[in-house]
Design a protein around this motif. Structure first.
Motif, PDB file in Angstrom:
ATOM      1  N   THR A 147     -46.149  11.286 -17.065  1.00  0.00           N
ATOM      2  CA  THR A 147     -45.978  11.293 -15.618  1.00  0.00           C
ATOM      3  C   THR A 147     -47.276  10.976 -14.878  1.00  0.00           C
ATOM      4  N   GLY A 148     -47.104  10.658 -13.613  1.00  0.00           N
ATOM      5  CA  GLY A 148     -48.208  10.667 -12.673  1.00  0.00           C
ATOM      6  C   GLY A 148     -48.322  12.041 -12.066  1.00  0.00           C
ATOM      7  N   ASP A 149     -49.029  12.151 -10.953  1.00  0.00           N
ATOM      8  CA  ASP A 149     -49.132  13.440 -10.260  1.00  0.00           C
ATOM      9  C   ASP A 149     -47.772  13.847  -9.700  1.00  0.00           C
ATOM     10  N   VAL A 150     -47.464  15.133  -9.800  1.00  0.00           N
ATOM     11  CA  VAL A 150     -46.210  15.676  -9.266  1.00  0.00           C
ATOM     12  C   VAL A 150     -46.532  16.944  -8.494  1.00  0.00           C
ATOM     13  N   LYS A 151     -45.997  17.063  -7.290  1.00  0.00           N
ATOM     14  CA  LYS A 151     -46.249  18.235  -6.463  1.00  0.00           C
ATOM     15  C   LYS A 151     -45.412  19.432  -6.925  1.00  0.00           C
ATOM     16  N   MET A 152     -45.930  20.617  -6.701  1.00  0.00           N
ATOM     17  CA  MET A 152     -45.184  21.836  -7.003  1.00  0.00           C
ATOM     18  C   MET A 152     -43.875  21.867  -6.211  1.00  0.00           C
ATOM     19  N   GLY A 153     -42.795  22.228  -6.903  1.00  0.00           N
ATOM     20  CA  GLY A 153     -41.505  22.349  -6.248  1.00  0.00           C
ATOM     21  C   GLY A 153     -40.773  21.040  -6.047  1.00  0.00           C
ATOM     22  N   ALA A 154     -41.280  19.953  -6.622  1.00  0.00           N
ATOM     23  CA  ALA A 154     -40.617  18.658  -6.466  1.00  0.00           C
ATOM     24  C   ALA A 154     -39.229  18.703  -7.087  1.00  0.00           C
ATOM     25  N   ALA A 156     -35.716  16.894  -8.764  1.00  0.00           N
ATOM     26  CA  ALA A 156     -35.529  15.864  -9.783  1.00  0.00           C
ATOM     27  C   ALA A 156     -35.588  14.472  -9.164  1.00  0.00           C
ATOM     28  N   GLU A 157     -35.014  14.322  -7.984  1.00  0.00           N
ATOM     29  CA  GLU A 157     -35.033  13.025  -7.301  1.00  0.00           C
ATOM     30  C   GLU A 157     -36.459  12.619  -6.955  1.00  0.00           C
ATOM     31  N   GLN A 158     -37.284  13.567  -6.568  1.00  0.00           N
ATOM     32  CA  GLN A 158     -38.676  13.279  -6.256  1.00  0.00           C
ATOM     33  C   GLN A 158     -39.512  13.045  -7.515  1.00  0.00           C
ATOM     34  N   CYS A 159     -39.094  13.641  -8.623  1.00  0.00           N
ATOM     35  CA  CYS A 159     -39.844  13.487  -9.877  1.00  0.00           C
ATOM     36  C   CYS A 159     -39.584  12.144 -10.548  1.00  0.00           C
ATOM     37  N   ALA A 160     -38.429  11.561 -10.331  1.00  0.00           N
ATOM     38  CA  ALA A 160     -38.063  10.329 -11.024  1.00  0.00           C
ATOM     39  C   ALA A 160     -39.105   9.215 -10.853  1.00  0.00           C
ATOM     40  N   PRO A 161     -39.610   8.945  -9.637  1.00  0.00           N
ATOM     41  CA  PRO A 161     -40.602   7.871  -9.493  1.00  0.00           C
ATOM     42  C   PRO A 161     -41.941   8.184 -10.142  1.00  0.00           C
ATOM     43  N   ALA A 162     -42.182   9.435 -10.484  1.00  0.00           N
ATOM     44  CA  ALA A 162     -43.450   9.819 -11.106  1.00  0.00           C
ATOM     45  C   ALA A 162     -43.469   9.542 -12.605  1.00  0.00           C
ATOM     46  N   ILE A 163     -42.346   9.142 -13.191  1.00  0.00           N
ATOM     47  CA  ILE A 163     -42.304   8.808 -14.618  1.00  0.00           C
ATOM     48  C   ILE A 163     -42.930   7.434 -14.806  1.00  0.00           C
ATOM     49  N   ARG A 164     -44.097   7.419 -15.409  1.00  0.00           N
ATOM     50  CA  ARG A 164     -44.857   6.178 -15.568  1.00  0.00           C
ATOM     51  C   ARG A 164     -44.510   5.440 -16.861  1.00  0.00           C
ATOM     52  N   THR A 239     -28.173  16.738 -22.039  1.00  0.00           N
ATOM     53  CA  THR A 239     -27.682  17.557 -20.935  1.00  0.00           C
ATOM     54  C   THR A 239     -28.586  17.467 -19.709  1.00  0.00           C
ATOM     55  N   PHE A 240     -29.897  17.484 -19.927  1.00  0.00           N
ATOM     56  CA  PHE A 240     -30.860  17.419 -18.838  1.00  0.00           C
ATOM     57  C   PHE A 240     -31.618  16.099 -18.895  1.00  0.00           C
ATOM     58  N   SER A 241     -31.663  15.385 -17.774  1.00  0.00           N
ATOM     59  CA  SER A 241     -32.387  14.114 -17.705  1.00  0.00           C
ATOM     60  C   SER A 241     -33.886  14.368 -17.653  1.00  0.00           C
ATOM     61  N   LEU A 245     -36.155  17.565 -16.337  1.00  0.00           N
ATOM     62  CA  LEU A 245     -37.153  18.256 -17.156  1.00  0.00           C
ATOM     63  C   LEU A 245     -38.503  18.314 -16.441  1.00  0.00           C
ATOM     64  N   VAL A 246     -38.876  17.195 -15.801  1.00  0.00           N
ATOM     65  CA  VAL A 246     -40.139  17.180 -15.056  1.00  0.00           C
ATOM     66  C   VAL A 246     -40.085  18.185 -13.906  1.00  0.00           C
ATOM     67  N   ALA A 247     -38.963  18.231 -13.202  1.00  0.00           N
ATOM     68  CA  ALA A 247     -38.811  19.183 -12.096  1.00  0.00           C
ATOM     69  C   ALA A 247     -38.890  20.625 -12.595  1.00  0.00           C
ATOM     70  N   HIS A 248     -38.393  20.871 -13.801  1.00  0.00           N
ATOM     71  CA  HIS A 248     -38.472  22.209 -14.381  1.00  0.00           C
ATOM     72  C   HIS A 248     -39.931  22.629 -14.557  1.00  0.00           C
ATOM     73  N   VAL A 249     -40.769  21.697 -15.041  1.00  0.00           N
ATOM     74  CA  VAL A 249     -42.188  21.990 -15.224  1.00  0.00           C
ATOM     75  C   VAL A 249     -42.853  22.237 -13.870  1.00  0.00           C
ATOM     76  N   ALA A 250     -42.488  21.428 -12.880  1.00  0.00           N
ATOM     77  CA  ALA A 250     -43.165  21.458 -11.579  1.00  0.00           C
ATOM     78  C   ALA A 250     -42.683  22.587 -10.661  1.00  0.00           C
ATOM     79  N   LYS A 251     -41.741  23.375 -11.097  1.00  0.00           N
ATOM     80  CA  LYS A 251     -41.191  24.414 -10.213  1.00  0.00           C
ATOM     81  C   LYS A 251     -42.273  25.343  -9.672  1.00  0.00           C
ATOM     82  N   THR A 252     -43.243  25.700 -10.524  1.00  0.00           N
ATOM     83  CA  THR A 252     -44.244  26.687 -10.104  1.00  0.00           C
ATOM     84  C   THR A 252     -45.674  26.172 -10.178  1.00  0.00           C
TER      85      THR A 252
END
Length: 338
Positions: A147-154, A156-164, A239-241, A245-252
């Motif tokens: 990934t690129g940089d991802v903000k806390m609480g992003a 899944a829709e916001q995380c998708a463009p961060a997949i490099r 089951t999880f795209s 998964l990226v959003a799960h990491v970025a939750k906190t």
């Protein structure tokens, strides 16, 4: 676009652009010395790297080097973060069924994930090293994203463009060490040695229509000692795209560029043991633990052994024309020489 890291110039290696057919490459020190440097300044580096990639594919670079996966490190030889999910709930369900446990309903809505060691990965042709076969050495063939940089609480829709970038991974597990560690209630540690990633990392557009809804819809092939062991489809039963998964990491927490997120063992839902193996027309498996689970469920105990010193593993994904997309992970199990 396809990128790789050669084992040169220190621990983080030398970034090279690789052509689509994986035959030639070109170092790009004027753009970025390492893949991490490129990820840190992706907006500026990506267009320049892509120009080199198109020139390589067009045969316009006279001093291109032959591409040899043996000379490659994992695309990121070390990373700021390596978090591995378990997106294929079928795999989790089998593990629990084998020990007579029910699958909690929340496993279908909240992904499992562990944080692995990322201070050192091994190259795609480096050996799987262990001190003892008694540790229960197993492969786990997976897909991973960088990934690129991802903000806390992003979301899944916001995380998708961060997949490099996308890669394949062999997330080696020492199965016989896992029960004792999990019994402590604090997760994996010693049971998860260094992982190996595919020779090249690719941008999602390289998959064309096979990258859909944040999933890779291609079979992942696994060979053990030269024989076909598995070819499940990486997009089926996921089951999880990856954005989830990226959003799960970025939750906190915020995620930094160069974070690696794995899919977990690719697994397709199948029938009984006899109907699931390659020999019986099934799609097989991406880890030895899974076939041992089937055997335990059907016969009361596992029949298949874990990897032994001298065994070989090959993990690869082919495109619709039968050409390797990421290059192959090829590893031999060896006793650690240190």
């Amino acid at each position: 676009m396809k990128l790789a890291t050669l084992k040169q110039s220190g621990r983080d290696g030398t970034l090279v652009v690789v052509n689509r057919n994986l035959t030639h490459c070109r170092p790009v020190p004027a753009i970025a010395r390492t893949l991490q440097a490129a990820l840190d300044d992706w907006a500026a580096c990506e267009p320049q790297l892509r120009q080199v990639y198109e020139a390589l594919n067009g045969g316009a670079i006279a001093d291109a080097l032959p591409f040899d996966p043996v000379l490659c490190h994992s695309p990121l030889p070390r990373a700021y973060q390596w978090a591995d999910g378990s997106a294929y709930v079928n795999h989790v369900e089998l593990v629990r069924r084998a020990r007579g446990a029910e699958l909690p309903p929340e496993f279908w809505s909240d992904p499992l994930m562990y944080q692995g060691g990322s201070d050192s990965f091994v190259g795609p042709r480096d050996p799987i090293c262990a001190l003892s076969e008694d540790w229960g050495i197993d492969l786990e063939a997976e897909v991973a994203v960088i990934t690129g940089d991802v903000k806390m609480g992003a979301t899944a829709e916001q995380c998708a463009p961060a997949i490099r970038l996308l890669m394949l991974v062999n997330d080696v597990s020492l199965r016989n060490l896992i029960p004792g560690e999990l019994a402590k209630g604090f997760g994996f540690f010693q049971a998860k040695p260094a992982s190996a990633f595919s020779p090249v990392a690719i941008t999602p557009d390289e998959l064309d229509g096979d990258w859909r809804e944040g999933r890779v819809h291609r079979p992942l092939t696994v060979h053990i000692n030269g024989g076909m062991f598995g070819k499940p489809d990486a997009g089926t039963d996921m089951t999880f795209s990856f954005p989830q998964l990226v959003a799960h990491v970025a939750k906190t927490r915020e995620m930094e560029a160069g974070s690696i997120i794995g899919s977990g063992t690719v697994s397709n839902k199948q029938g009984d043991l006899n109907g699931s193996s390659i020999a019986n027309g099934g799609v097989g498996y991406c880890c030895l633990a899974e076939v041992r689970m089937y055997e335990t469920i059907e016969t009361g105990k596992p029949q298949t052994s874990f990897l032994k010193f001298g065994d070989t593993v090959r993990i690869e994904m082919l495109d619709r024309d039968g050409k390797s997309i990421f290059g192959a992970i090829e590893q031999r199990v060896e006793r650690y020489p240190g």
